[in-house]
Design an enzyme around this catalytic site. Sequence first.
Site, PDB file in Angstrom:
ATOM      1  N   GLU A 100      -6.219  -1.847  14.596  1.00 10.21           N
ATOM      2  CA  GLU A 100      -7.092  -2.648  13.747  1.00 10.21           C
ATOM      3  C   GLU A 100      -6.298  -3.790  13.109  1.00 10.21           C
ATOM      4  OE1 GLU A 100      -9.099  -0.376  10.630  1.00 10.21           O
ATOM      5  OE2 GLU A 100      -9.073  -2.189   9.401  1.00 10.21           O
ATOM      6  N   ARG A 127       1.898   1.205  10.422  1.00 12.39           N
ATOM      7  CA  ARG A 127       1.487   1.530   9.056  1.00 12.39           C
ATOM      8  C   ARG A 127       2.701   1.434   8.155  1.00 12.39           C
ATOM      9  NH1 ARG A 127      -3.129   3.969   7.440  1.00 12.39           N
ATOM     10  NH2 ARG A 127      -3.651   4.315   9.620  1.00 12.39           N
ATOM     11  N   ARG A 142       0.834  -1.203   0.000  1.00  9.46           N
ATOM     12  CA  ARG A 142       0.000   0.000   0.000  1.00  9.46           C
ATOM     13  C   ARG A 142       0.863   1.246   0.000  1.00  9.46           C
ATOM     14  NH1 ARG A 142      -4.829  -1.826   4.267  1.00  9.46           N
ATOM     15  NH2 ARG A 142      -5.332  -3.720   3.077  1.00  9.46           N
ATOM     16  N   ARG A 167       0.558  -5.796  12.975  1.00 10.55           N
ATOM     17  CA  ARG A 167      -0.100  -5.277  14.174  1.00 10.55           C
ATOM     18  C   ARG A 167      -0.327  -6.382  15.192  1.00 10.55           C
ATOM     19  NH1 ARG A 167      -4.330  -1.082  11.224  1.00 10.55           N
ATOM     20  NH2 ARG A 167      -2.692   0.341  10.457  1.00 10.55           N
ATOM     21  N   SER A 200     -10.776  -6.367   9.363  1.00  9.17           N
ATOM     22  CA  SER A 200     -12.080  -5.789   9.021  1.00  9.17           C
ATOM     23  C   SER A 200     -12.873  -6.892   8.352  1.00  9.17           C
ATOM     24  CB  SER A 200     -11.921  -4.645   8.020  1.00  9.17           C
ATOM     25  OG  SER A 200     -11.536  -3.471   8.676  1.00  9.17           O
TER      26      SER A 200
END
Length: 423
Positions: free
Chosen positions: A348, A276, A261, A389, A351
């Site tokens: 997070e 991130r 990303r 994470r 999802s």
Amino acid sequence: MLDLNFIRNNAETVKKAILNKRENGRVDELLEVDSRKRSLLFECEQKRNRLNKTSKEISGLKKSKQDASELISDMKVLSQEIKEFEQKLRNVDHELNDIVIRIPNIPAEDVPVGLDESANLEIKKWGDRKEFNFTPKPHWEVGSTLDILDFDRGSKISGAGFVLYKGFGARLERALYNFMLDLHTTEHGYREIFPPYLVNRQSMFGTGQIPKLEDDMYQTREEDMFLIPTGEVPVTNIHRDEILSIDHLPICYTAFTACFRREAGAHGKDTRGMTRVHQFNKVELVKFTHPDTSYNELEALLINAEKVLQLLGLEYRILKLCTGDLSFASTKCYDIEVWAPGTKSYLEVSSCSNFEDFQARRSNIRFRDKDKKVKFVHTLNGSGLALPRTMIALLETYQLEDGTVAIPEVLQKYMGGVQKIEI
RNA sequence: GGAGAGGUGGCUGAGCGGCUUAAAGCGGUGGGUUGCUAACCCAUUGUCUCGUUUUAGGCGGGACCCCGGGUUCGAAUCCCGGCCUCUCCGCCA
């Protein structure tokens, strides 16, 4: 994308959904273009009908050696007219398509309406807050001290936002995803997939990354291909343009992939550590289901993802996302956030979303129902889980005062029996 | 990267300008025959879309033979561009 017919009949619902999702979508313009298209189409088809019929007549005349030159010259004119109409039709069709693919999916009924993450609903907490008799360090300190995470060299090699895992750091990464894959394949009934990381434009369109998120992805210059931002993309596209047998539903896949990303809009956010990063690993869960069962399957998928954290003994909470925080393609989504005691924040790690038939319509993934009709499947996915994470939470939760890190029992067999990472 | 062959319905596979409304076979579905199965016989069999009518569903039109252009009164069929697959050669982990 939404069913055009549905938008025609439920324009207000769609507008409200766009508003609640804080997206943009030109519904009125869509309806106008749509009616323009249909009248063009009707006229064009009538002309075509005449052409087809007359061509057959010409064929008959020629066979009986009669003169057809008058009809042929008439048809020459008509044919030209049709070409012009078809060009217009193509233009209108592009216009229509361009609008409809940018209209987001509609939130499910039970999704709370809200502007942003502050309106998300915490629906579950699991695990006790771990007590420390010292101040827990953030993972970048834990990792650097043990020389298992190397941020400086990661950025030397590739740039900011790339991490180098070393020694037991690399081993722990491998242990984590092997553990996750084994759990999902043997306990939860998912089939293991190892897909390509580089996909074509159509695949990116199918899952909804294109056009909205095109700038967030790494793209190859020569081939018009993209590095996947999530395993969801190649795995969901496995069945693009297929008609699945109802006997095979639900189809459940799990895949380990790297994810890439650009994080183009997130400069300066979470710069420290590996919360991130531009490249990370993830174990993904993907389901193709019958429309009647997709929401049940979503609950099951969530439970499957949670199980990873439970077995690792990591504290987490579950949020039900509000409309404003819901992604473009999803109707309902649960976030799983793991507690990281060193950075003192919830991160997070998954999802879990239902897309209903939104992705299936874009990717043309269908099944034949019991009534013999061909319908779109529902697609779902969620992480099970995102690796960095999870590792952050692990390092920060299981760190000891002397700088070492204990390995949770379920991972020890994946670590060659190592119970503790020491200097 | 070079040279060649090819992409047709759920599958195999024919067709190479109008006799195709895509043959034939396999498979699927319904029925018949049969002590049961098998075999056999008959019928049926795609998707998308527009219009019309609607209880279901009909009825009529259009598109679809990898994708996009073009030639032609008419294209699965001819031409151009692209994508993909296979075979051989070269390079390479």
